[in-house]
Motif scaffolding. Structure first.
Motif, PDB file in Angstrom:
ATOM      1  N   ILE A  42       0.954  -1.223  -0.053  1.00 22.24           N
ATOM      2  CA  ILE A  42      -0.159  -0.061  -0.057  1.00 22.24           C
ATOM      3  C   ILE A  42       0.913   1.288   0.194  1.00 22.24           C
ATOM      4  CG2 ILE A  42      -1.733   1.267   1.134  1.00 22.24           C
ATOM      5  CD1 ILE A  42      -2.400  -1.498   2.633  1.00 22.24           C
ATOM      6  N   GLU A  43       0.954   2.091  -1.246  1.00 23.14           N
ATOM      7  CA  GLU A  43       1.587   3.298  -1.107  1.00 23.14           C
ATOM      8  C   GLU A  43       0.852   4.467  -0.454  1.00 23.14           C
ATOM      9  OE1 GLU A  43       2.899   4.082  -5.102  1.00 23.14           O
ATOM     10  OE2 GLU A  43       2.672   1.774  -5.525  1.00 23.14           O
ATOM     11  N   MET A  44      -0.153   4.575  -0.548  1.00 19.46           N
ATOM     12  CA  MET A  44      -0.766   5.709   0.324  1.00 19.46           C
ATOM     13  C   MET A  44      -2.253   5.184   0.731  1.00 19.46           C
ATOM     14  SD  MET A  44      -0.934   8.968  -2.379  1.00 19.46           S
ATOM     15  CE  MET A  44      -1.348  10.499  -1.598  1.00 19.46           C
ATOM     16  N   ILE A  45      -2.617   5.747   1.818  1.00 18.65           N
ATOM     17  CA  ILE A  45      -4.083   5.342   2.414  1.00 18.65           C
ATOM     18  C   ILE A  45      -4.752   6.585   2.704  1.00 18.65           C
ATOM     19  CG2 ILE A  45      -5.197   4.212   4.313  1.00 18.65           C
ATOM     20  CD1 ILE A  45      -2.787   2.849   5.050  1.00 18.65           C
ATOM     21  N   SER A  46      -6.241   6.482   2.473  1.00 20.31           N
ATOM     22  CA  SER A  46      -7.024   7.689   2.686  1.00 20.31           C
ATOM     23  C   SER A  46      -8.256   7.015   3.489  1.00 20.31           C
ATOM     24  CB  SER A  46      -7.145   8.890   1.708  1.00 20.31           C
ATOM     25  OG  SER A  46      -8.195   8.571   0.979  1.00 20.31           O
ATOM     26  N   THR A  47      -8.991   7.587   4.287  1.00 16.89           N
ATOM     27  CA  THR A  47     -10.095   7.171   4.777  1.00 16.89           C
ATOM     28  C   THR A  47     -11.269   8.219   4.979  1.00 16.89           C
ATOM     29  OG1 THR A  47      -9.575   7.854   7.023  1.00 16.89           O
ATOM     30  CG2 THR A  47      -9.221   5.163   6.293  1.00 16.89           C
ATOM     31  N   SER A  48     -12.433   7.771   4.739  1.00 16.46           N
ATOM     32  CA  SER A  48     -13.530   8.942   4.935  1.00 16.46           C
ATOM     33  C   SER A  48     -14.465   7.976   6.154  1.00 16.46           C
ATOM     34  CB  SER A  48     -14.442   9.169   3.859  1.00 16.46           C
ATOM     35  OG  SER A  48     -15.056   7.893   3.502  1.00 16.46           O
ATOM     36  N   GLU A  49     -15.530   8.689   6.581  1.00 15.18           N
ATOM     37  CA  GLU A  49     -16.258   8.130   7.598  1.00 15.18           C
ATOM     38  C   GLU A  49     -17.113   6.815   6.946  1.00 15.18           C
ATOM     39  OE1 GLU A  49     -20.167   9.452  10.187  1.00 15.18           O
ATOM     40  OE2 GLU A  49     -19.471  10.586   8.647  1.00 15.18           O
ATOM     41  N   ILE A  50     -17.118   6.510   5.609  1.00 12.87           N
ATOM     42  CA  ILE A  50     -17.791   5.389   5.161  1.00 12.87           C
ATOM     43  C   ILE A  50     -16.935   4.687   3.995  1.00 12.87           C
ATOM     44  CG2 ILE A  50     -19.970   6.187   5.476  1.00 12.87           C
ATOM     45  CD1 ILE A  50     -20.328   6.768   2.574  1.00 12.87           C
ATOM     46  N   GLY A  51     -15.603   5.033   3.757  1.00  9.15           N
ATOM     47  CA  GLY A  51     -14.571   4.383   2.859  1.00  9.15           C
ATOM     48  C   GLY A  51     -13.077   4.434   3.419  1.00  9.15           C
ATOM     49  N   ILE A  52     -12.756   3.341   2.649  1.00 10.61           N
ATOM     50  CA  ILE A  52     -11.271   3.391   2.924  1.00 10.61           C
ATOM     51  C   ILE A  52     -10.596   3.221   1.509  1.00 10.61           C
ATOM     52  CG2 ILE A  52      -9.139   1.831   3.837  1.00 10.61           C
ATOM     53  CD1 ILE A  52     -11.062   1.063   5.885  1.00 10.61           C
ATOM     54  N   SER A  53      -9.434   4.066   1.077  1.00 11.31           N
ATOM     55  CA  SER A  53      -8.909   3.851  -0.420  1.00 11.31           C
ATOM     56  C   SER A  53      -7.415   3.599  -0.209  1.00 11.31           C
ATOM     57  CB  SER A  53      -9.096   5.175  -1.026  1.00 11.31           C
ATOM     58  OG  SER A  53     -10.581   5.214  -1.302  1.00 11.31           O
ATOM     59  N   CYS A  54      -7.007   2.713  -0.844  1.00 14.67           N
ATOM     60  CA  CYS A  54      -5.371   2.455  -0.798  1.00 14.67           C
ATOM     61  C   CYS A  54      -4.992   2.626  -2.320  1.00 14.67           C
ATOM     62  CB  CYS A  54      -4.975   0.882  -0.492  1.00 14.67           C
ATOM     63  SG  CYS A  54      -5.832   0.637   1.370  1.00 14.67           S
ATOM     64  N   VAL A  55      -3.620   3.218  -2.245  1.00 13.92           N
ATOM     65  CA  VAL A  55      -3.172   3.393  -3.734  1.00 13.92           C
ATOM     66  C   VAL A  55      -2.081   2.344  -3.744  1.00 13.92           C
ATOM     67  CG1 VAL A  55      -1.062   4.655  -5.084  1.00 13.92           C
ATOM     68  CG2 VAL A  55      -3.064   5.857  -3.780  1.00 13.92           C
ATOM     69  N   ILE A  56      -2.290   1.369  -4.899  1.00 11.34           N
ATOM     70  CA  ILE A  56      -1.565   0.141  -5.110  1.00 11.34           C
ATOM     71  C   ILE A  56      -0.760   0.191  -6.529  1.00 11.34           C
ATOM     72  CG2 ILE A  56      -2.755  -1.246  -3.209  1.00 11.34           C
ATOM     73  CD1 ILE A  56      -4.286  -2.374  -5.767  1.00 11.34           C
ATOM     74  N   ASP A  57      -0.077  -0.692  -6.709  1.00  9.53           N
ATOM     75  CA  ASP A  57       0.694  -0.930  -8.094  1.00  9.53           C
ATOM     76  C   ASP A  57      -0.802  -1.463  -9.029  1.00  9.53           C
ATOM     77  OD1 ASP A  57       1.664  -2.135 -10.389  1.00  9.53           O
ATOM     78  OD2 ASP A  57       3.572  -1.962  -9.171  1.00  9.53           O
ATOM     79  N   PRO A  58      -0.784  -0.562 -10.084  1.00 11.60           N
ATOM     80  CA  PRO A  58      -2.094  -1.114 -11.149  1.00 11.60           C
ATOM     81  C   PRO A  58      -2.170  -2.659 -11.467  1.00 11.60           C
ATOM     82  CG  PRO A  58      -0.700   0.665 -12.044  1.00 11.60           C
ATOM     83  CD  PRO A  58      -0.206   0.168 -10.688  1.00 11.60           C
ATOM     84  N   LYS A  59      -0.749  -3.208 -11.179  1.00 16.67           N
ATOM     85  CA  LYS A  59      -0.764  -4.792 -11.773  1.00 16.67           C
ATOM     86  C   LYS A  59      -1.558  -5.416 -10.680  1.00 16.67           C
ATOM     87  CE  LYS A  59       3.661  -6.460  -9.849  1.00 16.67           C
ATOM     88  NZ  LYS A  59       5.067  -5.879  -9.965  1.00 16.67           N
ATOM     89  N   TYR A  60      -1.669  -5.035  -9.508  1.00 16.21           N
ATOM     90  CA  TYR A  60      -2.448  -5.787  -8.688  1.00 16.21           C
ATOM     91  C   TYR A  60      -3.905  -5.460  -8.660  1.00 16.21           C
ATOM     92  CZ  TYR A  60       2.086  -7.565  -7.003  1.00 16.21           C
ATOM     93  OH  TYR A  60       3.214  -8.015  -6.656  1.00 16.21           O
ATOM     94  N   VAL A  61      -4.340  -4.610  -9.291  1.00 17.09           N
ATOM     95  CA  VAL A  61      -5.864  -3.862  -9.207  1.00 17.09           C
ATOM     96  C   VAL A  61      -6.893  -4.840  -9.227  1.00 17.09           C
ATOM     97  CG1 VAL A  61      -6.151  -3.049 -11.319  1.00 17.09           C
ATOM     98  CG2 VAL A  61      -7.228  -1.769  -9.568  1.00 17.09           C
ATOM     99  N   GLU A  62      -6.857  -5.651 -10.262  1.00 19.94           N
ATOM    100  CA  GLU A  62      -7.849  -6.864 -10.007  1.00 19.94           C
ATOM    101  C   GLU A  62      -7.963  -7.828  -8.996  1.00 19.94           C
ATOM    102  OE1 GLU A  62      -8.730  -7.600 -15.117  1.00 19.94           O
ATOM    103  OE2 GLU A  62      -9.266  -9.060 -13.427  1.00 19.94           O
ATOM    104  N   LEU A  63      -6.602  -8.177  -8.668  1.00 26.58           N
ATOM    105  CA  LEU A  63      -6.429  -9.131  -7.486  1.00 26.58           C
ATOM    106  C   LEU A  63      -7.086  -8.333  -6.213  1.00 26.58           C
ATOM    107  CD1 LEU A  63      -5.253 -11.578  -6.254  1.00 26.58           C
ATOM    108  CD2 LEU A  63      -3.082 -10.415  -5.963  1.00 26.58           C
TER     109      LEU A  63
END
Ligand code: ADP
Ligand code: ASP
Ligand code: MG
Length: 406
Positions: A373-394
């Motif tokens: 995980i390269e970056m993380i952000s959260t909101s009250e109802i969500g968690i987002s992670c920046v990752i390498d695009p080659k892993y996006v489907e996985l």
């Protein structure tokens, strides 16, 4: 007048991709007319027409004039409105088509991503009173100088909801090629579940973070004007998904959807001064240039210095770098760099607010599959992670399995 049952229906590109499909849409509209509805229809360009128009312009130049690009892109929808009106005439239904400018869909002047400011309903209401089906071109408006503007890719959804709000009806159906909102993109995850209902807030996060089934601004309008949005398929008569206020929902899930997007890039401004006003100046400038920033992470200051990383649309990277370079010295920064090769995967759900450990589960599942995980952000109802695009489907698959298949 107030006794008129008015419904707004929007048919997306795949629903009107061929004249055969337009005939099927006309048959569906006819059923509503026969059930005493006054129907306002918003349509997109046929199939992949908008992509085709963009390609044509790219054969001329990489950097088309923004006004002229909008002039070009708006033509797609104009073809569909006329063809649908003609088709309705052939089956005995009175109908009239209008472009955005003819019904005064007024927007700001931000070409290719304009915002609707007002719509005049006089002409639409007059036609409805004459028992006509009113067909309006989606995705387009005009600015105060009467230049044609477009609302951003997928913007016909927003045209439809804004029209429903302007007309004062609560009913707006969005017809597309899937029969509702699913727990993940059915093109990526094998067996996602269809949601019977979803709250405005969750749908807004899903749309903002990559679920292109609805244009995010359409959900903002729906929430603001309390429009009951129904997402349905134009290819069948299944019930669809209702987007509604949280308080009216029967079921709430910890996570209701997983999304992914690959259209953003990460920009980092290194070693800026760790003092008040630095972020304000940087993001203030970005705002002035109408660049929207999604995730922002600032490292903890050390030796009076901190680094700021954030994500913007890839199409805004050039402008963003210019802003950072122009502010770098003033802010005491040492360098600006960017990475376009990123993806953002997100887990969204209102139930998160009342459950512990959701973030930990997200990170554990990604770690178990070797996804950094390269970056993380959260909101009250969500968690987002920046990752390498080659892993996006996985990443989408394993998060879906963890939260939605157990
Ligand atoms: P239209 O042309 O009708 O506006 P879009 O292609 O814009 O249709 O949106 C429909 C597509 O959205 C679906 O074909 C589907 O692949 C995609 N999609 C992404 N995420 C979701 C989701 N969570 N639920 C349903 N569809 C989704
Ligand atoms: N035709 C436009 C697009 O392809 C708008 C829309 O379909 O909503 O983005
Ligand atoms: Mg769409």
């Amino acid at each position: 007048m107030s006794d008129m049952k008015i419904i707004v229906q929007k048919y997306g590109g795949s629903s009107v991709a061929t004249t055969e499909r337009i005939k099927a849409v006309a048959d569906r509209i006819k059923k509503y007319v026969e059930n005493d509805y006054r129907v306002v229809v918003v349509v997109s360009a046929m199939g992949k027409t908008t992509d085709g128009l963009i390609k044509l312009s790219s054969e001329i130049t990489d950097n088309p004039d923004k006004r002229e690009l909008d002039m070009l892109l708006s033509t797609g929808e104009q073809v569909t409105i006329a063809l649908l009106a003609m088709t309705l005439h052939t089956i005995g239904i009175d109908a009239i088509s209008y472009t955005g400018s003819q019904v005064r869909v007024m927007t700001d002047g931000n070409f290719s991503n304009a915002r609707i400011q007002s719509i005049s309903t006089d002409r639409i209401m007059a036609s409805l009173r004459q028992n006509k089906v009113v067909i309006v071109a989606g995705f387009q408006g005009i600015d105060e100088e009467e230049n044609i503007t477009t609302l951003g890719r997928g913007g016909s959804d927003t045209s439809a909801v804004a029209l429903a709000a302007a007309i004062g009806t609560r009913d707006c159906e969005i017809y597309t090629d899937v029969d509702g909102v699913y727990t993940a993109d059915p093109r990526v995850i094998e067996n996602p579940k269809k949601l019977k209902e979803i709250s405005y807030d969750e749908m807004l996060e899903l749309a903002r973070l990559g679920a292109k089934v609805l244009h995010s601004r359409s959900v903002e309008f729906a929430k603001k004007y309390n429009i009951r949005l129904i997402v349905r398929s134009s290819f069948n008569y299944e019930e669809g998904t209702v987007v509604m206020p949280m308080e009216e929902m029967m079921e709430k899930f910890i996570i209701s959807g997983i999304t992914a997007k690959s259209d953003e890039a990460k920009v980092t401004l290194r070693n800026v001064a760790d003092r008040p006003g630095v972020a304000a100046m940087l993001f203030g400038k970005m705002g002035e240039q109408k660049i929207s920033v999604n995730m922002i992470v600032q490292s903890t200051g050390a030796d009076g210095k901190a680094s700021i990383s954030f994500t913007v649309l890839k199409s805004d990277v050039k402008k963003t770098i210019d802003i950072c370079e122009s502010l770098k010295n003033e802010l005491g920064g040492t360098s600006v760099d960017f990475k376009e090769n990123i993806a953002i995967v997100s887990a969204i759900g209102v139930g998160m607010t009342s459950s512990y450990g959701v973030a930990g589960r997200v990170f554990r599942v990604l770690a178990e599959h070797g996804i950094n995980i390269e970056m993380i952000s959260t909101s009250e109802i969500g968690i987002s992670c920046v990752i390498d695009p080659k892993y996006v489907e996985l990443a989408s698959k394993v998060l879906h399995a963890e939260f939605l298949e157990k």
